[in-house]
Motif scaffolding. Sequence first.
Motif, PDB file in Angstrom:
ATOM      1  N   ASP A  97       0.818  -1.213   0.000  1.00 46.97           N
ATOM      2  CA  ASP A  97       0.000   0.000   0.000  1.00 46.97           C
ATOM      3  C   ASP A  97       0.851   1.262   0.000  1.00 46.97           C
ATOM      4  N   GLY A  98       2.117   1.151   0.339  1.00 47.90           N
ATOM      5  CA  GLY A  98       2.990   2.320   0.399  1.00 47.90           C
ATOM      6  C   GLY A  98       3.622   2.685  -0.930  1.00 47.90           C
ATOM      7  N   TYR A  99       3.307   1.956  -2.005  1.00 43.87           N
ATOM      8  CA  TYR A  99       3.925   2.245  -3.292  1.00 43.87           C
ATOM      9  C   TYR A  99       3.306   3.494  -3.897  1.00 43.87           C
ATOM     10  N   ASP A 100       4.161   4.432  -4.275  1.00 41.55           N
ATOM     11  CA  ASP A 100       3.719   5.669  -4.911  1.00 41.55           C
ATOM     12  C   ASP A 100       4.490   5.838  -6.221  1.00 41.55           C
ATOM     13  N   PRO A 101       3.822   5.739  -7.368  1.00 45.61           N
ATOM     14  CA  PRO A 101       4.533   5.850  -8.634  1.00 45.61           C
ATOM     15  C   PRO A 101       5.205   7.211  -8.841  1.00 45.61           C
ATOM     16  N   VAL A 102       4.615   8.270  -8.293  1.00 50.90           N
ATOM     17  CA  VAL A 102       5.232   9.596  -8.416  1.00 50.90           C
ATOM     18  C   VAL A 102       6.545   9.626  -7.652  1.00 50.90           C
ATOM     19  N   ASP A 103       6.537   9.103  -6.438  1.00 48.02           N
ATOM     20  CA  ASP A 103       7.754   9.049  -5.636  1.00 48.02           C
ATOM     21  C   ASP A 103       8.801   8.152  -6.299  1.00 48.02           C
ATOM     22  N   TRP A 104       8.356   7.029  -6.864  1.00 44.17           N
ATOM     23  CA  TRP A 104       9.272   6.133  -7.563  1.00 44.17           C
ATOM     24  C   TRP A 104       9.946   6.851  -8.726  1.00 44.17           C
ATOM     25  N   GLY A 105       9.168   7.617  -9.493  1.00 44.79           N
ATOM     26  CA  GLY A 105       9.719   8.350 -10.633  1.00 44.79           C
ATOM     27  C   GLY A 105      10.659   9.460 -10.215  1.00 44.79           C
ATOM     28  N   ARG A 106      10.345  10.142  -9.121  1.00 40.73           N
ATOM     29  CA  ARG A 106      11.217  11.228  -8.649  1.00 40.73           C
ATOM     30  C   ARG A 106      12.556  10.716  -8.145  1.00 40.73           C
ATOM     31  N   LYS A 107      12.595   9.484  -7.678  1.00 41.59           N
ATOM     32  CA  LYS A 107      13.850   8.912  -7.190  1.00 41.59           C
ATOM     33  C   LYS A 107      14.778   8.496  -8.326  1.00 41.59           C
ATOM     34  N   LYS A 108      14.249   8.428  -9.543  1.00 44.78           N
ATOM     35  CA  LYS A 108      15.073   8.042 -10.690  1.00 44.78           C
ATOM     36  C   LYS A 108      15.916   9.227 -11.127  1.00 44.78           C
ATOM     37  N   SER A 109      17.155   8.948 -11.479  1.00 47.49           N
ATOM     38  CA  SER A 109      18.072   9.982 -11.944  1.00 47.49           C
ATOM     39  C   SER A 109      17.941  10.133 -13.451  1.00 47.49           C
ATOM     40  N   ILE A 110      17.976  11.379 -13.917  1.00 47.15           N
ATOM     41  CA  ILE A 110      17.852  11.614 -15.353  1.00 47.15           C
ATOM     42  C   ILE A 110      19.045  11.041 -16.101  1.00 47.15           C
ATOM     43  N   THR A 111      20.162  10.896 -15.423  1.00 44.53           N
ATOM     44  CA  THR A 111      21.343  10.321 -16.077  1.00 44.53           C
ATOM     45  C   THR A 111      21.367   8.803 -15.951  1.00 44.53           C
ATOM     46  N   GLY A 112      20.407   8.248 -15.225  1.00 47.15           N
ATOM     47  CA  GLY A 112      20.350   6.802 -15.050  1.00 47.15           C
ATOM     48  C   GLY A 112      19.697   6.112 -16.235  1.00 47.15           C
TER      49      GLY A 112
END
Length: 169
Positions: A97-112
């Motif tokens: 229940d704690g999964y947040d796709p917005v938070d998941w996306g924000r943690k991704k690095s643009i250079t990754g």
Amino acid sequence: MNRSSRTFTAPGQQRGAVLYVALIMLILLALIGIAGMQVAGMQEKMAANYRATNTAFQATESMTRRTEHAIEAIANRTSPASDAPISASNIALNCDDGYDPVDWGRKKSITGADAVNVRRIDSCIIGGGSLGMGKALDPTAPIYQITSFATDVPAGPSSSAVIDTVFKL
């Protein structure tokens, strides 16, 4: 014979008003030209940003569609395509229940690197809703949540996009 007499002024008495008017007009034209160049430069930057954003979105959409095809292949017990972004072991089966796709996306690095997160959520659905919730679950048509992340270009990206979608077989 009476000729009309014309009076000529000596060069020392001319004041040069036309010269001042011409210089002011040239300055105004130069200012208009500079403003036009700045507007054109700004529009070029906006077009480049729009292109980068659109390219990142299309790359993310492509990753999402390739993931859907891989999920179909896994569900049909066939081997996914060689460029599939996931395998059967990458699909999470827990109801977090704690999964947040917005938070998941924000943690991704643009250079990754491009990434995808897949969760099987049909066992997590409780109650009524637009996906036929509340009815008996059909084990042959599982429901997946796919969250994809991609950038506009692999080398030197300037824009990224995240897509979160629900996919039902």
